[in-house]
Design a protein around this motif. Structure first.
Motif, PDB file in Angstrom:
ATOM      1  N   LEU A 134       2.800  -3.053   4.180  1.00 44.74           N
ATOM      2  CA  LEU A 134       1.482  -2.951   5.096  1.00 44.74           C
ATOM      3  C   LEU A 134       0.198  -3.244   4.438  1.00 44.74           C
ATOM      4  O   LEU A 134      -0.661  -3.907   4.634  1.00 44.74           O
ATOM      5  CB  LEU A 134       1.651  -1.637   5.801  1.00 44.74           C
ATOM      6  CG  LEU A 134       1.130  -1.459   7.102  1.00 44.74           C
ATOM      7  CD1 LEU A 134       1.776  -2.533   8.104  1.00 44.74           C
ATOM      8  CD2 LEU A 134       1.086  -0.049   7.687  1.00 44.74           C
ATOM      9  N   LEU A 135       0.060  -2.512   3.085  1.00 42.43           N
ATOM     10  CA  LEU A 135      -1.090  -2.760   2.600  1.00 42.43           C
ATOM     11  C   LEU A 135      -1.352  -4.000   1.746  1.00 42.43           C
ATOM     12  O   LEU A 135      -2.578  -4.279   1.685  1.00 42.43           O
ATOM     13  CB  LEU A 135      -0.746  -1.742   1.230  1.00 42.43           C
ATOM     14  CG  LEU A 135      -1.122  -0.291   1.278  1.00 42.43           C
ATOM     15  CD1 LEU A 135      -0.662   0.708   0.336  1.00 42.43           C
ATOM     16  CD2 LEU A 135      -2.471   0.157   1.699  1.00 42.43           C
ATOM     17  N   LYS A 136      -0.167  -4.791   1.675  1.00 40.32           N
ATOM     18  CA  LYS A 136      -0.470  -6.074   1.178  1.00 40.32           C
ATOM     19  C   LYS A 136      -0.951  -7.017   2.272  1.00 40.32           C
ATOM     20  O   LYS A 136      -1.886  -7.979   2.207  1.00 40.32           O
ATOM     21  CB  LYS A 136       0.912  -6.863   0.539  1.00 40.32           C
ATOM     22  CG  LYS A 136       1.021  -6.481  -0.975  1.00 40.32           C
ATOM     23  CD  LYS A 136       2.161  -7.245  -1.318  1.00 40.32           C
ATOM     24  CE  LYS A 136       2.463  -6.788  -2.764  1.00 40.32           C
ATOM     25  NZ  LYS A 136       3.778  -6.926  -3.067  1.00 40.32           N
ATOM     26  N   LYS A 137      -0.492  -6.657   3.612  1.00 42.23           N
ATOM     27  CA  LYS A 137      -0.707  -7.546   4.649  1.00 42.23           C
ATOM     28  C   LYS A 137      -1.948  -7.353   5.278  1.00 42.23           C
ATOM     29  O   LYS A 137      -2.746  -7.927   5.675  1.00 42.23           O
ATOM     30  CB  LYS A 137       0.277  -7.130   5.685  1.00 42.23           C
ATOM     31  CG  LYS A 137       0.406  -8.024   7.013  1.00 42.23           C
ATOM     32  CD  LYS A 137       1.148  -9.157   6.775  1.00 42.23           C
ATOM     33  CE  LYS A 137       0.962 -10.148   7.918  1.00 42.23           C
ATOM     34  NZ  LYS A 137       1.607 -11.504   7.803  1.00 42.23           N
ATOM     35  N   PHE A 138      -2.374  -5.755   5.000  1.00 39.88           N
ATOM     36  CA  PHE A 138      -3.891  -5.551   5.559  1.00 39.88           C
ATOM     37  C   PHE A 138      -4.535  -4.890   4.348  1.00 39.88           C
ATOM     38  O   PHE A 138      -4.542  -3.487   4.223  1.00 39.88           O
ATOM     39  CB  PHE A 138      -3.716  -4.572   6.599  1.00 39.88           C
ATOM     40  CG  PHE A 138      -2.844  -5.088   7.948  1.00 39.88           C
ATOM     41  CD1 PHE A 138      -3.507  -5.860   8.752  1.00 39.88           C
ATOM     42  CD2 PHE A 138      -1.571  -4.839   8.182  1.00 39.88           C
ATOM     43  CE1 PHE A 138      -2.813  -6.381   9.980  1.00 39.88           C
ATOM     44  CE2 PHE A 138      -0.927  -5.307   9.107  1.00 39.88           C
ATOM     45  CZ  PHE A 138      -1.712  -5.977  10.097  1.00 39.88           C
ATOM     46  N   PRO A 139      -5.229  -5.566   3.532  1.00 37.08           N
ATOM     47  CA  PRO A 139      -5.978  -4.874   2.386  1.00 37.08           C
ATOM     48  C   PRO A 139      -7.267  -4.076   2.566  1.00 37.08           C
ATOM     49  O   PRO A 139      -7.448  -3.363   1.659  1.00 37.08           O
ATOM     50  CB  PRO A 139      -6.533  -6.544   1.651  1.00 37.08           C
ATOM     51  CG  PRO A 139      -5.998  -7.501   2.327  1.00 37.08           C
ATOM     52  CD  PRO A 139      -5.727  -7.103   3.574  1.00 37.08           C
ATOM     53  N   GLY A 140      -7.591  -3.897   3.764  1.00 34.66           N
ATOM     54  CA  GLY A 140      -8.588  -2.926   4.092  1.00 34.66           C
ATOM     55  C   GLY A 140      -8.125  -1.692   4.309  1.00 34.66           C
ATOM     56  O   GLY A 140      -8.647  -0.557   4.332  1.00 34.66           O
ATOM     57  N   LEU A 141      -6.737  -1.339   4.359  1.00 33.85           N
ATOM     58  CA  LEU A 141      -6.106  -0.214   4.840  1.00 33.85           C
ATOM     59  C   LEU A 141      -5.961   0.723   3.498  1.00 33.85           C
ATOM     60  O   LEU A 141      -5.729   0.221   2.489  1.00 33.85           O
ATOM     61  CB  LEU A 141      -4.699  -0.779   5.344  1.00 33.85           C
ATOM     62  CG  LEU A 141      -4.165   0.290   6.291  1.00 33.85           C
ATOM     63  CD1 LEU A 141      -4.899   0.379   7.546  1.00 33.85           C
ATOM     64  CD2 LEU A 141      -2.620  -0.228   6.597  1.00 33.85           C
ATOM     65  N   THR A 142      -6.236   1.909   3.786  1.00 30.81           N
ATOM     66  CA  THR A 142      -6.110   3.012   2.685  1.00 30.81           C
ATOM     67  C   THR A 142      -4.790   3.425   2.496  1.00 30.81           C
ATOM     68  O   THR A 142      -3.791   3.297   3.392  1.00 30.81           O
ATOM     69  CB  THR A 142      -7.034   4.250   3.070  1.00 30.81           C
ATOM     70  OG1 THR A 142      -6.277   4.873   3.682  1.00 30.81           O
ATOM     71  CG2 THR A 142      -8.573   3.879   3.084  1.00 30.81           C
ATOM     72  N   LEU A 143      -4.190   3.657   1.286  1.00 33.36           N
ATOM     73  CA  LEU A 143      -2.555   4.233   1.129  1.00 33.36           C
ATOM     74  C   LEU A 143      -2.342   5.363   2.045  1.00 33.36           C
ATOM     75  O   LEU A 143      -1.263   5.354   2.891  1.00 33.36           O
ATOM     76  CB  LEU A 143      -2.630   4.799  -0.245  1.00 33.36           C
ATOM     77  CG  LEU A 143      -1.166   4.962  -0.540  1.00 33.36           C
ATOM     78  CD1 LEU A 143      -0.338   4.121  -0.599  1.00 33.36           C
ATOM     79  CD2 LEU A 143      -1.273   5.739  -2.051  1.00 33.36           C
ATOM     80  N   GLU A 144      -3.413   6.252   2.308  1.00 27.79           N
ATOM     81  CA  GLU A 144      -2.811   7.495   3.309  1.00 27.79           C
ATOM     82  C   GLU A 144      -2.728   6.892   4.833  1.00 27.79           C
ATOM     83  O   GLU A 144      -1.908   7.390   5.446  1.00 27.79           O
ATOM     84  CB  GLU A 144      -4.427   8.278   3.300  1.00 27.79           C
ATOM     85  CG  GLU A 144      -4.369   9.179   1.963  1.00 27.79           C
ATOM     86  CD  GLU A 144      -4.735   8.495   0.682  1.00 27.79           C
ATOM     87  OE1 GLU A 144      -5.529   7.497   0.937  1.00 27.79           O
ATOM     88  OE2 GLU A 144      -4.271   8.910  -0.286  1.00 27.79           O
ATOM     89  N   GLN A 145      -3.697   5.759   5.211  1.00 29.88           N
ATOM     90  CA  GLN A 145      -3.754   5.344   6.660  1.00 29.88           C
ATOM     91  C   GLN A 145      -2.270   4.596   6.502  1.00 29.88           C
ATOM     92  O   GLN A 145      -1.657   4.536   7.531  1.00 29.88           O
ATOM     93  CB  GLN A 145      -4.890   4.206   6.712  1.00 29.88           C
ATOM     94  CG  GLN A 145      -6.138   4.851   7.171  1.00 29.88           C
ATOM     95  CD  GLN A 145      -7.403   4.046   7.276  1.00 29.88           C
ATOM     96  OE1 GLN A 145      -7.316   2.948   6.369  1.00 29.88           O
ATOM     97  NE2 GLN A 145      -7.939   3.961   7.997  1.00 29.88           N
ATOM     98  N   ALA A 146      -2.100   3.797   5.498  1.00 30.06           N
ATOM     99  CA  ALA A 146      -0.618   3.017   5.546  1.00 30.06           C
ATOM    100  C   ALA A 146       0.558   3.989   5.483  1.00 30.06           C
ATOM    101  O   ALA A 146       1.425   3.736   6.632  1.00 30.06           O
ATOM    102  CB  ALA A 146      -0.765   1.905   4.371  1.00 30.06           C
TER     103      ALA A 146
END
Lengths: 85, 286
Positions: A54-66
């Motif tokens: 998910l983090l790779k797909k959406f780089p703007g996402l923080t680890l916590e959000q993911a």
């Protein structure tokens, strides 16, 4: 994690999808992210791998959000008996 | 693991997954004293030796009970055991019907896993003598009531529980199977056309109309969900005991049949109402 073997996912041309489960007469809609997560779990990914994806797909996402998104998604599937942790 | 094997004991029938098949369900029905020929005459099952084992062992989990019959699944042996309140030779017709019902269910599952293109649908089949209309819907939504209304309006309806849909060719054919609750009273004086094979003309999801009776398009996803659930209704408990790989295969098999059905018939619902004129509502559809 193990998906309900009778659950079927039907993918739409726009990347979203619909889940069908024989123990319910209602279909469950998945957005594009939901489809990506479902397919990852179906291919044997664990929670950490799904989060990483998910983090790779959406780089703007923080680890916590993911992590929170993955946890919510998995929790929803669990509630509907579509997935077992 | 392509077939299911039946083994008949004094109080038990053991059903086991196996590669082999042999005795037809009709022959097994005859063995049990049922003078009927099932529609699913292509469905096979093997009869093994007597077993005589009555006790429930620690590897067994109860799956379901129906009338005088309890079905157990043995995790270690990967087989099913059907236990009866009475020894088989003392079984009355009412008990044999339960066996027959379970046999049909296992037989259909076996056939589907072997690639025979059948879908066992929980629904009602309205019939005008030459073509049929399939109604699917949740238990209690009014399938039996609609079937009765269809009979009262001069139509025929032999099945309001389990219908086998054969989609092996270009056309879809429906085989009505008996309404078990009626069969349990008696087979005498009842006419069950087990070998009846009717071309399917329409498929509707059944709902209740709030103020009137009508037919209307419904969302495709709702239609597919209803069909998928109906197709699993009679096999879900047993199918859930299969090894995971086989469960996946069963899910894909049923889904493929449902997609075929939905590709042929547009997603439509019958919104039934007791004050409606069913014959005229279904006018162009059957």
């Amino acid at each position: 994690m193990k998906l309900n073997p009778f659950a079927v996912m039907r993918k739409s041309p726009d990347g979203s999808g619909t889940l069908f489960d024989p123990s319910s007469n209602k279909a469950l809609k998945l957005n594009v992210t939901g489809v990506i997560l479902w397919e990852a779990v179906a291919n044997g990914a664990n929670e950490a791998e799904v989060t990483e994806m998910l983090l790779k797909k959406f780089p703007g996402l923080t680890l916590e959000q993911a992590k929170s998104d993955v946890n919510y998604f998995i929790g929803q599937l669990e509630k509907k008996s579509l997935l077992q942790r | 693991m392509n077939d299911l094997i039946l083994a008949i004991g004094r109080n038990n029938i053991i059903l086991r997954l196996s590669q082999d098949s042999g005795v037809k369900l009709s022959e097994l029905a005859e063995l049990l004293g049922l003078s009927v020929t099932p529609a699913a005459s292509t469905v096979c099952a093997d009869v093994l030796a007597d077993t005589g084992n009555d006790s429930v062992c620690s590897d067994e989990s109860p799956i379901f009970t129906t009338g005088p019959l309890a079905v157990f699944f043995n995790r270690k042996e990967q087989n099913f055991r059907l236990n009866f309140l009475y020894p088989l030779p003392e079984l009355k017709l009412v008990h044999k019907i339960y066996i027959y019902q379970v046999m049909i269910t296992f037989g259909v599952l076996s056939a589907m896993l072997r690639g025979i293109k059948l879908i066992p649908v929980h629904g009602a089949l309205l019939d005008n003598g030459s073509e049929a209309l399939l109604l699917c819907g949740e238990s209690g939504v009014g399938k039996s009531t609609t079937a009765r209304r269809w009979r009262e309006s001069g139509g025929q309806c032999y099945a309001d529980d389990l219908i086998l849909i054969d989609y092996s060719g270009k056309e879809f054919f429906a085989h009505p199977l008996p309404t078990w609750s009626i069969c349990k009273e008696s087979l005498k004086g009842q006419f069950y056309p087990f070998n009846r094979k009717l071309p399917l003309k329409s498929v509707f999801g059944l709902s209740r109309g709030e103020v009137r009776e009508y037919i209307a398009p419904i969302p495709e996803d709702d239609f597919l969900a209803q069909l998928y659930r109906s197709a699993f209704f009679h096999i879900l408990a047993i199918g859930g005991c299969l090894p995971e790989k086989e469960q996946k295969r069963l899910g894909n098999t049923v889904w493929s049949g449902v997609e075929n059905l939905a590709a042929k018939f547009p997603p439509c619902g019958l919104f039934a109402h007791l004050k409606g004129d069913l014959k005229s509502t279904l006018g162009g559809y059957l």
